[in-house]
Scaffold this motif. Structure first.
Motif, PDB file in Angstrom:
ATOM      1  N   ASP A 183       0.821  -1.211   0.000  1.00 43.85           N
ATOM      2  CA  ASP A 183       0.000   0.000   0.000  1.00 43.85           C
ATOM      3  C   ASP A 183       0.854   1.261   0.000  1.00 43.85           C
ATOM      4  O   ASP A 183       0.510   2.264   0.643  1.00 43.85           O
ATOM      5  CB  ASP A 183      -0.937   0.043   1.233  1.00 43.85           C
ATOM      6  N   PHE A 184       1.961   1.229  -0.711  1.00 46.42           N
ATOM      7  CA  PHE A 184       2.873   2.369  -0.673  1.00 46.42           C
ATOM      8  C   PHE A 184       2.204   3.621  -1.226  1.00 46.42           C
ATOM      9  O   PHE A 184       1.499   3.573  -2.231  1.00 46.42           O
ATOM     10  CB  PHE A 184       4.158   2.086  -1.453  1.00 46.42           C
ATOM     11  N   GLY A 185       2.443   4.739  -0.549  1.00 46.03           N
ATOM     12  CA  GLY A 185       1.893   6.010  -1.002  1.00 46.03           C
ATOM     13  C   GLY A 185       0.717   6.465  -0.161  1.00 46.03           C
ATOM     14  O   GLY A 185       0.290   7.608  -0.255  1.00 46.03           O
ATOM     15  N   THR A 186       0.201   5.578   0.679  1.00 48.08           N
ATOM     16  CA  THR A 186      -0.953   5.948   1.491  1.00 48.08           C
ATOM     17  C   THR A 186      -0.537   6.381   2.890  1.00 48.08           C
ATOM     18  O   THR A 186      -1.276   7.054   3.580  1.00 48.08           O
ATOM     19  CB  THR A 186      -1.935   4.776   1.654  1.00 48.08           C
ATOM     20  N   GLY A 187       0.626   5.974   3.308  1.00 48.61           N
ATOM     21  CA  GLY A 187       1.089   6.320   4.654  1.00 48.61           C
ATOM     22  C   GLY A 187       1.742   7.676   4.637  1.00 48.61           C
ATOM     23  O   GLY A 187       1.604   8.428   3.689  1.00 48.61           O
ATOM     24  N   LYS A 203       5.073  -1.941  -3.336  1.00 46.33           N
ATOM     25  CA  LYS A 203       3.762  -2.210  -3.909  1.00 46.33           C
ATOM     26  C   LYS A 203       2.946  -0.921  -3.820  1.00 46.33           C
ATOM     27  O   LYS A 203       2.593  -0.475  -2.731  1.00 46.33           O
ATOM     28  CB  LYS A 203       3.064  -3.358  -3.168  1.00 46.33           C
ATOM     29  N   ILE A 204       2.679  -0.331  -4.988  1.00 51.61           N
ATOM     30  CA  ILE A 204       2.013   0.964  -5.026  1.00 51.61           C
ATOM     31  C   ILE A 204       0.518   0.791  -4.833  1.00 51.61           C
ATOM     32  O   ILE A 204      -0.119  -0.006  -5.531  1.00 51.61           O
ATOM     33  CB  ILE A 204       2.281   1.662  -6.364  1.00 51.61           C
ATOM     34  N   ASP A 205      -0.032   1.515  -3.888  1.00 49.69           N
ATOM     35  CA  ASP A 205      -1.436   1.370  -3.530  1.00 49.69           C
ATOM     36  C   ASP A 205      -2.366   1.609  -4.717  1.00 49.69           C
ATOM     37  O   ASP A 205      -2.103   2.443  -5.575  1.00 49.69           O
ATOM     38  CB  ASP A 205      -1.799   2.326  -2.409  1.00 49.69           C
TER      39      ASP A 205
END
Ligand code: C2E
Ligand code: MG
Ligand code: MG
Ligand code: MG
Length: 294
Positions: A183-187, A203-205
């Protein structure tokens, strides 16, 4: 008039809250025995090379097949499992089962075995003092090549307690397993500290993909992330690819790997077998999906 409806609103709200609390308690209570009752199982979603179209790996995703309520998705019980600590036994079971399945595929599918298996790890699991031993046990018991096992952690998990998390991830990497940031990009991790983490895959969200057509900035952001990942020698998996238009945009950015309904939903073991047997490059005469039934 306003007062009346206000009060009525509270009554409804009250009942909703109570029902929610009860549903939660029920889930918590039944989760305790879900493993013994064999109600938990894993489905597997293919991760695809966007260059060759070949399967690069699978992500193991948990399902709870409840005796009365039918299929329950992880969004409804993972956080409860995490808060109550049940995640420790569920997480162990997931690791064991994923490794067992990988070993079985090696026997039944041979060279068609998905090259890697990606397992989601919760924060509480990662922080268990014996987590490394649990992982070691799972790979040695089933004789899995350690580099084939990927552990997926989220950026918020590791940002929360950076020093500790980095130390744990280092230890895990010494076993040879690979680390994915899910979920990269959401944090709220800043791109600038990405290089500090001992990781292998971003892993791009799926939010990025969902907004690709509508919001200009998402494309630019995705582009930047891909360039950065390239620089840091990280692989990129783009999650949530649902249509060809999205795929074209993502391929144009040079993303290597993708996951999403366009390629396949999460599959049962039987269906995954059909999937890998039908997407090989071998000529049709070499395909024999029925010869490898489990
Ligand atoms: P995740 O790890 O980010 O997994 C991807 C989720 O996106 C999965 O939902 C998958 O079914 C869904 N998905 C895949 N492709 C698409 C697409 O093209 N469009 C859309 N809209 N969705 C897509 P699922 O299986 O419901 O899992 C939800 C989350 O629950 C996972 O998100 C993960 O955070 C957690 N989870 C699942 N299995 C486990 C597990 O074994 N352990 C732990 N700790 N968490 C798990
Ligand atoms: Mg995941
Ligand atoms: Mg994800
Ligand atoms: Mg998610």
């Amino acid at each position: 008039e306003a007062k009346k409806s206000g009060r009525a609103h509270y009554v409804v709200f009250d009942r909703d809250l109570r029902e929610q609390a009860e549903a939660r308690l029920r889930i918590e209570y039944e989760l305790h025995t879900a493993i013994e009752r064999r109600e938990l199982n894993l489905v597997y979603q293919p991760i695809i090379s966007l260059e060759s179209g070949k399967i690069e790996g699978v992500e193991a995703l948990i399902r709870w097949n409840h005796q009365e309520h039918g299929m329950i998705g992880p969004e409804r019980f993972i956080s409860i499992a995490e808060e109550t600590g049940i995640i420790e036994s569920i997480g162990n079971w997931v690791l064991q089962e994923a490794c067992r399945q990988m070993a079985e595929w090696e026997k039944t599918l041979g060279s068609l075995t998905p090259p890697s298996i990606h397992v989601n790890v919760s924060r509480r699991q990662l922080l268990l003092p014996n987590f490394c031993r649990i992982v070691t046990q799972a790979i040695t018991e089933h004789n899995i090549a350690s580099h084939r096992l990927h552990l997926e952690v989220t950026e918020s998990m590791i940002m929360h307690d950076r020093e500790t998390s980095i130390a744990i991830l280092r230890e895990l990497k010494q076993l040879g397993v690979q680390i994915d940031i899910d979920d990269f990009g959401t944090g709220y991790s800043s791109l600038s500290c990405l290089h500090e983490f001992p990781i292998d895959v971003l892993k791009i969200d799926r939010e990025f993909v969902a907004n690709l057509n509508q919001v200009q900035n998402f494309g630019a952001l995705l582009h930047t992330i891909v360039a950065l990942a390239d620089n840091l020698n990280l692989k990129v998996v783009v999650e949530g690819i649902e249509n060809g238009e999205q795929l074209t945009l993502i391929q144009a950015m040079g993303c290597e790997f993708g996951q999403g309904y366009l390629f396949s939903a999460p599959l049962t073991v039987q269906r995954l077998q059909d999937f890998v047997c039908s997407t090989t490059e071998f000529p049709p005469s070499n395909r024999n999906p029925t010869s490898a039934s489990s």
